[in-house]
Design an enzyme around this catalytic site. Structure first.
Site, PDB file in Angstrom:
ATOM      1  N   HIS A  80      22.183  88.588  62.737  1.00 30.55           N
ATOM      2  CA  HIS A  80      22.170  89.298  61.459  1.00 30.55           C
ATOM      3  C   HIS A  80      21.129  88.726  60.510  1.00 30.55           C
ATOM      4  O   HIS A  80      20.477  87.711  60.786  1.00 30.55           O
ATOM      5  CB  HIS A  80      23.560  89.260  60.816  1.00 30.55           C
ATOM      6  CG  HIS A  80      24.063  87.881  60.510  1.00 30.55           C
ATOM      7  ND1 HIS A  80      23.751  87.219  59.338  1.00 30.55           N
ATOM      8  CD2 HIS A  80      24.866  87.037  61.219  1.00 30.55           C
ATOM      9  CE1 HIS A  80      24.351  86.039  59.330  1.00 30.55           C
ATOM     10  NE2 HIS A  80      25.036  85.894  60.464  1.00 30.55           N
TER      11      HIS A  80
ATOM     12  N   CYS B  70      26.926  82.164  63.954  1.00 28.75           N
ATOM     13  CA  CYS B  70      26.125  83.308  64.378  1.00 28.75           C
ATOM     14  C   CYS B  70      24.639  82.953  64.398  1.00 28.75           C
ATOM     15  O   CYS B  70      24.236  81.834  64.091  1.00 28.75           O
ATOM     16  CB  CYS B  70      26.371  84.488  63.447  1.00 28.75           C
ATOM     17  SG  CYS B  70      28.080  85.084  63.470  1.00 28.75           S
TER      18      CYS B  70
END
Length: 385
Positions: free
Chosen positions: A344, A360
């Site tokens: 992301h 992440c």
């Protein structure tokens, strides 16, 4: 960390809309980027006198010139600032690997020779800030999750921030490129949003730049948006706001290296793109192995859960955050087959490669948007130490 896919319109519907319906003024009928998009014909096809003048003007910005070229060809230097740093060194290594050069991470003679194909591309260009930016609404983002959840959009906090992200740089770099441009609100700068009593929103600080000004910016390119190529009008607007084009290479494999802090994208065995990333933390290490992409969410909402984020004992509670470039996951969420893990963007591009993530893989918003145009559910994802 979850996103909600907002994809709802067909190619035909978006292609049929006039430029005035897109929420921004477009560059032209054949390029739906905004009016500040690059125009390389002026540099590549100009007279010798014009090119010599550009060369003289750009002699003092050789690193920035290399950065804008690397950014254009898919080897992201991170924040474009005219300085050698980790992200630029990673970009050089990627370019060198893709061109069968010694991977020194330095702007050595062999690399300069390979980059000379784009030597007529100057480090900077002059643009006019769109007049409609003055009417845009900017406000600070509160720190408290409950207050943040009350906002309808996690948008830019100022025109300055919006401008810096558009040109893959920082406000400080833009000020250095434009030392005499500083303005005041009495000269027409955007006014802060009025704040109602009890509202979590606070007005942004005074902008250095204002709508309608001509300013010098890093000469980023690869920003053409092909008519009919984007089937989500909100996402098209986001691409335009980030200076990211719709024409990206399709890749069948991406490899994230924890040690190298890089994400490499391949077509077969050919490296076609590289971005510096932040990945994992001591509490939530990068999950090594092979994973699938199960979907992409453009301008996603974000489910804030302190337990998932490792904030045990927090009394923040769970919240749903609105979309926007200042969302904790930025402008795009590439969902992986590993629960709670994805690739992301970020509201803090300067921290990429330097600060840990919550497990992440995090990129600048512009690199994440570009990557989203390269991958699909058939793309193999490999996380390695």
């Amino acid at each position: 960390m979850q996103g909600q896919d907002n994809d709802s319109e067909s190619d035909t519907a978006v292609a049929a809309r006039g430029s005035t319906d897109l929420g921004y003024e477009t560059y032209g009928a054949d390029n739906l980027a905004d009016t500040m998009a690059s125009n390389d014909d002026a540099h590549l096809n100009g007279s010798d006198a014009d090119r010599n003048a550009v060369a003289v003007a750009e002699e003092e910005r050789p690193i920035m010139q290399a950065q804008v070229v690397l950014d254009r060809v898919g080897f992201g230097p991170g924040v474009i600032d005219g300085k050698m740093g980790m992200s630029t060194e990673n970009a050089l290594r990627g370019f060198q690997e893709a061109n069968d050069l010694e991977t020194t991470g330095e702007l050595d003679d062999a690399t300069k020779a390979a980059l000379s194909k784009w030597e007529k591309i100057p480090a900077t260009r002059v643009v006019t800030i769109p007049s409609n930016w003055s009417s845009a609404q900017y406000s600070e983002i509160p720190d408290d999750p409950a207050d943040m959840a009350k906002l309808k959009k996690l948008g830019y906090t100022s025109l300055d921030e919006r401008l810096a992200e558009r040109f893959h740089t920082t406000v400080d770099v833009l000020k250095q490129l434009n030392p005499k441009v500083g303005t005041s609100r009495t000269q027409g700068a955007a006014q802060p949003r009025s704040v109602a009593s009890g509202s979590p929103e606070t007005p942004q600080s005074q902008d250095y730049f204002t709508a309608g000004q001509e300013i010098r910016v890093p000469n980023i390119g690869a920003d053409r948006i092909k008519p009919g190529s984007v089937n989500n009008s909100d996402w098209q607007k986001t691409l335009a706001s980030l200076g990211v084009g719709s024409e990206q290479p399709e890749v069948d494999r991406i490899v994230v290296s924890k040690a190298g802090k890089t994400l490499k994208a391949y077509q077969g065995d050919k490296l076609v793109a590289l971005f510096t990333v932040s990945s994992g933390s001591s509490q939530y290490p990068l999950p090594l192995g092979e994973w699938d992409i199960v979907g992409e969410a453009y301008n996603p909402t974000y489910s804030y859960d302190p337990e998932v984020l490792g904030k045990n004992g927090s009394d923040d509670g769970t919240h749903e955050f609105a979309p926007g470039p200042n969302s904790p996951v930025g402008v795009v969420w590439i969902d992986l087959s590993k629960d709670h893990y994805g690739i992301h963007g970020t509201p803090d591009p300067e921290t990429i490669g330097r600060a840990q993530s919550s497990g992440c893989v995090r990129l600048t918003n512009w690199d994440a948007a570009r990557l989203a145009g390269m991958v699909s559910q058939s793309t193999q994802v490999i996380f390695e130490a």
